[in-house]
Design an enzyme around this catalytic site. Structure first.
Site, PDB file in Angstrom:
ATOM      1  N   GLY A 198       0.814  -1.198   0.000  1.00 24.44           N
ATOM      2  CA  GLY A 198       0.000   0.000   0.000  1.00 24.44           C
ATOM      3  C   GLY A 198       0.847   1.247   0.000  1.00 24.44           C
ATOM      4  O   GLY A 198       2.050   1.201   0.271  1.00 24.44           O
ATOM      5  N   GLY A 201       1.994   5.632   4.643  1.00 24.96           N
ATOM      6  CA  GLY A 201       1.100   6.271   5.596  1.00 24.96           C
ATOM      7  C   GLY A 201      -0.261   5.642   5.740  1.00 24.96           C
ATOM      8  O   GLY A 201      -1.135   6.214   6.396  1.00 24.96           O
ATOM      9  N   THR A 202      -0.482   4.466   5.150  1.00 25.28           N
ATOM     10  CA  THR A 202      -1.806   3.846   5.220  1.00 25.28           C
ATOM     11  C   THR A 202      -1.963   2.910   6.411  1.00 25.28           C
ATOM     12  O   THR A 202      -3.047   2.355   6.602  1.00 25.28           O
ATOM     13  CB  THR A 202      -2.098   3.078   3.921  1.00 25.28           C
ATOM     14  OG1 THR A 202      -1.014   2.179   3.641  1.00 25.28           O
ATOM     15  CG2 THR A 202      -2.264   4.038   2.757  1.00 25.28           C
ATOM     16  N   GLY A 203      -0.919   2.690   7.192  1.00 29.07           N
ATOM     17  CA  GLY A 203      -1.058   1.913   8.422  1.00 29.07           C
ATOM     18  C   GLY A 203      -0.587   0.484   8.330  1.00 29.07           C
ATOM     19  O   GLY A 203      -1.056  -0.366   9.096  1.00 29.07           O
ATOM     20  N   LYS A 204       0.357   0.189   7.450  1.00 29.01           N
ATOM     21  CA  LYS A 204       0.828  -1.197   7.309  1.00 29.01           C
ATOM     22  C   LYS A 204       1.561  -1.650   8.572  1.00 29.01           C
ATOM     23  O   LYS A 204       1.322  -2.754   9.076  1.00 29.01           O
ATOM     24  CB  LYS A 204       1.739  -1.295   6.075  1.00 29.01           C
ATOM     25  CG  LYS A 204       1.046  -0.952   4.763  1.00 29.01           C
ATOM     26  CD  LYS A 204       1.970  -1.123   3.574  1.00 29.01           C
ATOM     27  CE  LYS A 204       3.071  -0.093   3.552  1.00 29.01           C
ATOM     28  NZ  LYS A 204       2.575   1.291   3.370  1.00 29.01           N
ATOM     29  N   THR A 205       2.460  -0.825   9.069  1.00 30.88           N
ATOM     30  CA  THR A 205       3.189  -1.192  10.287  1.00 30.88           C
ATOM     31  C   THR A 205       2.251  -1.288  11.483  1.00 30.88           C
ATOM     32  O   THR A 205       2.374  -2.199  12.320  1.00 30.88           O
ATOM     33  CB  THR A 205       4.291  -0.153  10.561  1.00 30.88           C
ATOM     34  OG1 THR A 205       5.160  -0.069   9.425  1.00 30.88           O
ATOM     35  CG2 THR A 205       5.109  -0.535  11.779  1.00 30.88           C
ATOM     36  N   GLU A 422      -3.881  33.345 -10.536  1.00 28.29           N
ATOM     37  CA  GLU A 422      -4.685  32.427  -9.723  1.00 28.29           C
ATOM     38  C   GLU A 422      -6.150  32.456 -10.136  1.00 28.29           C
ATOM     39  O   GLU A 422      -6.815  31.405 -10.151  1.00 28.29           O
ATOM     40  CB  GLU A 422      -4.537  32.770  -8.235  1.00 28.29           C
ATOM     41  CG  GLU A 422      -3.135  32.620  -7.685  1.00 28.29           C
ATOM     42  CD  GLU A 422      -2.567  31.220  -7.859  1.00 28.29           C
ATOM     43  OE1 GLU A 422      -3.350  30.253  -7.944  1.00 28.29           O
ATOM     44  OE2 GLU A 422      -1.332  31.090  -7.923  1.00 28.29           O
ATOM     45  N   ASP A 498       2.854  24.657 -13.500  1.00 29.58           N
ATOM     46  CA  ASP A 498       1.634  24.303 -14.240  1.00 29.58           C
ATOM     47  C   ASP A 498       1.979  23.626 -15.560  1.00 29.58           C
ATOM     48  O   ASP A 498       1.336  22.638 -15.954  1.00 29.58           O
ATOM     49  CB  ASP A 498       0.798  25.561 -14.506  1.00 29.58           C
ATOM     50  CG  ASP A 498       0.352  26.240 -13.224  1.00 29.58           C
ATOM     51  OD1 ASP A 498       0.208  25.529 -12.217  1.00 29.58           O
ATOM     52  OD2 ASP A 498       0.159  27.472 -13.234  1.00 29.58           O
TER      53      ASP A 498
END
EC number: 3.4.24.-
Length: 617
Positions: A198, A201-205, A422, A498
Site C-alpha cells: 500500500g 502512511g496507510t497503516g501497514k506497520t 490564480e 503548471d
C-alpha cells in the site's frame, strides 16, 4: 535466559586472555635472555671482567654481559653479601644501587600493554557499535530486531480504523496463532508469509503490530535495510539469527518493514555477473522461508510500497502466501480514522466529522492523524478552549499549500500578476463542468516558492477519469498562463509548475491511456512506476516506438496542450469583465473563500464540451 556473549562474558574473557598472553610472553622472553646463577658464579663473572652495568638491589644483584654469553644478555643472582657493593671498585666495575619495585608496581607494568590494547579494542568496538545499530563488533552478525513480548505492542485492531478489508484478512492469522489446531482441523495450514502492500502512511506497520497485540505473541520487528552491512555475510547471518530467535519464542510474528530494501529483484542495480551482499541476504531469506514449518507457529509479515520491484521468487506461493492491499481510505474509512484520532483532542460543538471526511479526499491514515494534530496546534496558538471546524480548515490549507509567509509580501505589480494568474485557474475551473470545487483563492505566499494558490478539493472519491475530464483539468492547469497572456500580453515564470504538470498529464493521455484519435488505442509508454508510491513521474516512451511514431506522439501532446490553452483563453475572454472585477477584490482582500468567490462570479458563462482536437501538421 540466554546471556549475550559479547555483553557479559566477552570483555572479562578478553581481558584475562590478553593478560595471560602478556605474562606468558614476558616469562618466555625472560627465559630466553636472562641467566639466573648462584652468587658465587656471579662473583666469578665479576673477577673475569665479563660483567658491566651492575645494579645492586636489596635482595637481587644483576648485570649485563660485556659480550653475549650462550645467547644470554643479562645475569641475575641473589645477593648474599650486603658488603658486595663496597668491593665493586676492586673489580673495576661501575655499579649503582636501585630500589626494587613492589608487586603492585610490577603488576601495573605488566598490565600496561594489555590495558592499552583493551582500550583501543573497546574504542573501536564502540565506534562499530554506533554504526551497526548496537550489536557491537563481536555481535555484528546478530539480528537487530526489536522484540515486543506478548501484548506489549500496545496496539489492537480497535486502534486501526479505515482498513476493514485488510483487518478481515489478518484476522485469520490471529485465529491461527491463537488456536492452530482448531483452524487446521480440515487440513488447512497457516500462511507462511503475509505481504502488506500500500501507499505510504496507510497503516501497514500499525496493522502488523495490531496482529501481534491481538494474538498475544512475541513480535520481532526489523527494517529491511538493517540486514545489509559493509561486511560480507553479515546480512545472511542476521537472517538466520532472526528466524532462530523467532522459532525459540514460537508462536511468534516476524515483521520486516520496507521489504523492498532487502527483497529487490536479483540483478537490479548490480554489475553484470555480480553477486552483492544484498542478493546473498535475499537468498538466505528464501531458504528460511522454504524451511518454515507451519506447525512451529511463526508467521512472517512484511510491508512495502514498491511490490513491483520485489524478486518473483519471494512472491511465489509457499513463501508469501497472502498479499493484502492496504489502500488509502474512502469517505467512510476517513470518518472512522478521524473519529479515533479526534477522541484524543477537545473538540468544539461545531465540529463536523462528515464535513472534514468529505474534504480530505486522498488523505492516508497518517495524513489524517497529522491533520488532527495540526488542527489542535492551530487552536493552541490562538489560545482557544477547543478545536473548531475552522481550525481543521486552516490545518488542511497548511498541509496542502504550505505555511503562510507573513513577511514575504509582494509588490503591487507582482501582486496584480499573481492575482490574475490564480483567478485564471479559478474561473476556468468554475466554468468547466467536471472539475473539482474551488474552495479558496489566495495571493499570500505559502510554502516553498508558491506566491499564491488556488485550492481545489474533490467532493467525492474518484477512481476513474474520462477523456473530457482530463481535458478539463488540462484547461484549468493552463488557465493561469492564459490569464497572464490575455491581460499582460506575455507569460511569466510563475506558470513553470503548471506547464510541467500539464505536459505530464498530456503525455499520459497519449502514451498510457491511448486517448489520441490519430494514434489509436495503443500504449506507447514503458511500464509505469509503482502506483503505490504516489510520486508523479513523466511517462517514458518505449524503445519499440519508431522515430516517426515519436514525432506523431510529440505532435499529439502539443495538440492537447494547445487546445487546452486556447480553450482557457476563450473562457477568460468571454468573462473578462468578471475577471477584472474579481481580481480587484482579490488584491484588496488577498484571500477569497468559496462563498465570496461564488458571489463575485455569479453569472459566469460556462464552457461546453471540448471540441475535436486537431494535430499540428
Amino acid at each position: 535466559m540466554k546471556i549475550p556473549f559479547d555483553r557479559w562474558l566477552g570483555w572479562p574473557t578478553l581481558l584475562l586472555l590478553l593478560l595471560g598472553l602478556w605474562l606468558l610472553g614476558s616469562s618466555l622472553r625472560d627465559q630466553r635472555t636472562v641467566e639466573a646463577v648462584p652468587y658465587s658464579v656471579f662473583e666469578q663473572y665479576l673477577r673475569d671482567g665479563q660483567l658491566t652495568d651492575v645494579q645492586v638491589g636489596d635482595q637481587v644483584i644483576s648485570a649485563r654481559f660485556t659480550s653475549p654469553h650462550d645467547g644470554k644478555a643479562t645475569v641475575v643472582a641473589e645477593l648474599v653479601e650486603p658488603a658486595m657493593a663496597e668491593r665493586m671498585s676492586h673489580y673495576g666495575v661501575s655499579y649503582r644501587r636501585v630500589r626494587e619495585s613492589n608487586w603492585l608496581s610490577q603488576l601495573l607494568s605488566w598490565m600496561a600493554g594489555p590495558l592499552l590494547l583493551l582500550g583501543f579494542w573497546y574504542f573501536m568496538s564502540r565506534r562499530i557499535d554506533g554504526q551497526q545499530g548496537g550489536a557491537g563488533f563481536l555481535g555484528i552478525g546478530r539480528s537487530h530486531a526489536k522484540v515486543y513480548m506478548e501484548k506489549s505492542t500496545g496496539v489492537r485492531f480497535d486502534d486501526v480504523a479505515g482498513v476493514d478489508e485488510a483487518k478481515a484478512e489478518l484476522q485469520e492469522i490471529v485465529d491461527f496463532l491463537r488456536d492452530p489446531k482448531a483452524h487446521g482441523r480440515l487440513g488447512a495450514r497457516m500462511p507462511k508469509g503475509v505481504l502488506l502492500m500500500g501507499p505510504t502512511g496507510t497503516g501497514k506497520t500499525l496493522l502488523a503490530r495490531a496482529v501481534a497485540g491481538e494474538a498475544g505473541v512475541p513480535f520481532f520487528s526489523i527494517s529491511g535495510s538493517e540486514f545489509i552491512e559493509m561486511f560480507v555475510g553479515v546480512g545472511a547471518a542476521r537472517v538466520r539469527d532472526l528466524f532462530e530467535q523467532a522459532r525459540a519464542a514460537a508462536p511468534a510474528i516476524i515483521f520486516i518493514d520496507e521489504l523492498d530494501a532487502l527483497g529487490k529483484a536479483r540483478g537490479m542495480g548490480a554489475l553484470v555477473g555480480g553477486h552483492d551482499e544484498r542478493e546473498q541476504t535475499l537468498n538466505q531469506l528464501l531458504v528460511e522461508l522454504d524451511g518454515f514449518d507451519p506447525s512451529v507457529g511463526v508467521v512472517l509479515l512484511a510491508a512495502t510500497n514498491r511490490p513491483e520491484i520485489l524478486d518473483p521468487a519471494l512472491l511465489r506461493a509457499g513463501r508469501f502466501d497472502r498479499q493484502v492491499l492496504v489502500d488509502r481510505p474512502d469517505r467512510s474509512g476517513r470518518r472512522a480514522i478521524l473519529r479515533v484520532h479526534a477522541a484524543k483532542v477537545r473538540l468544539a460543538p461545531d465540529w463536523d466529522l462528515d464535513q472534514v471526511a468529505a474534504i480530505t479526499v486522498g488523505f492516508a491514515g497518517a495524513d489524517l492523524a497529522n491533520l488532527v494534530n495540526e488542527a489542535a496546534l492551530v487552536a493552541t496558538r490562538r489560545r482557544a478552549d477547543a478545536v473548531t471546524l475552522a481550525d481543521f480548515t486552516i490545518a488542511i490549507e497548511r498541509i496542502v499549500a504550505g505555511i503562510e509567509k507573513k513577511h514575504g509580501l509582494l509588490g503591487e505589480d507582482e501582486k496584480r500578476l499573481v492575482a490574475y494568474h490564480e483567478l485564471g485557474h479559478a474561473l476556468t475551473a468554475l466554468a468547466l463542468p467536471s472539475t473539482d470545487r474551488v474552495q479558496k483563492v489566495s495571493i499570500v505566499p505559502h510554502g516553498i516558492g508558491a506566491l499564491g494558490y488556488t485550492l481545489q478539493r474533490p467532493s467525492e472519491d474518484r477512481h476513474l477519469q474520462r477523456r473530457t475530464e482530463l481535458i478539463d483539468r488540462l484547461t484549468v492547469l493552463l488557465g493561469g498562463r492564459a490569464a497572464e497572456e490575455l491581460v499582460f500580453g506575455e507569460p511569466s515564470t510563475g506558470a513553470a509548475d503548471d506547464l510541467a504538470r500539464a505536459t505530464g498529464m498530456a503525455r499520459d493521455m497519449v502514451l498510457r491511456f491511448g486517448m489520441d484519435e490519430g494514434l489509436g488505442p495503443v500504449a506507447y509508454a514503458d511500464a509505469p512506476a509503482s502506483p503505490l508510491v504516489g510520486l508523479p513521474a513523466m511517462p517514458t516512451l518505449s524503445e519499440r516506438a519508431s522515430p516517426a511514431t515519436a514525432e506523431r506522439i510529440d505532435a499529439a501532446v502539443q495538440a492537447l496542450l494547445g487546445h487546452a490553452r486556447q480553450r482557457a483563453t476563450e473562457i477568460l475572454r468571454d468573462n473578462r469583465e468578471m475577471l477584472d472585477r474579481t481580481a480587484a477584490a482579490l488584491m484588496a482582500q488577498e484571500t477569497l473563500d468559496e462563498e465570496a468567490l461564488l458571489a463575485l462570479t455569479a453569472g459566469l458563462r460556462a464552457a461546453g464540451r471540448p471540441a475535436a482536437i486537431r494535430q499540428v501538421a
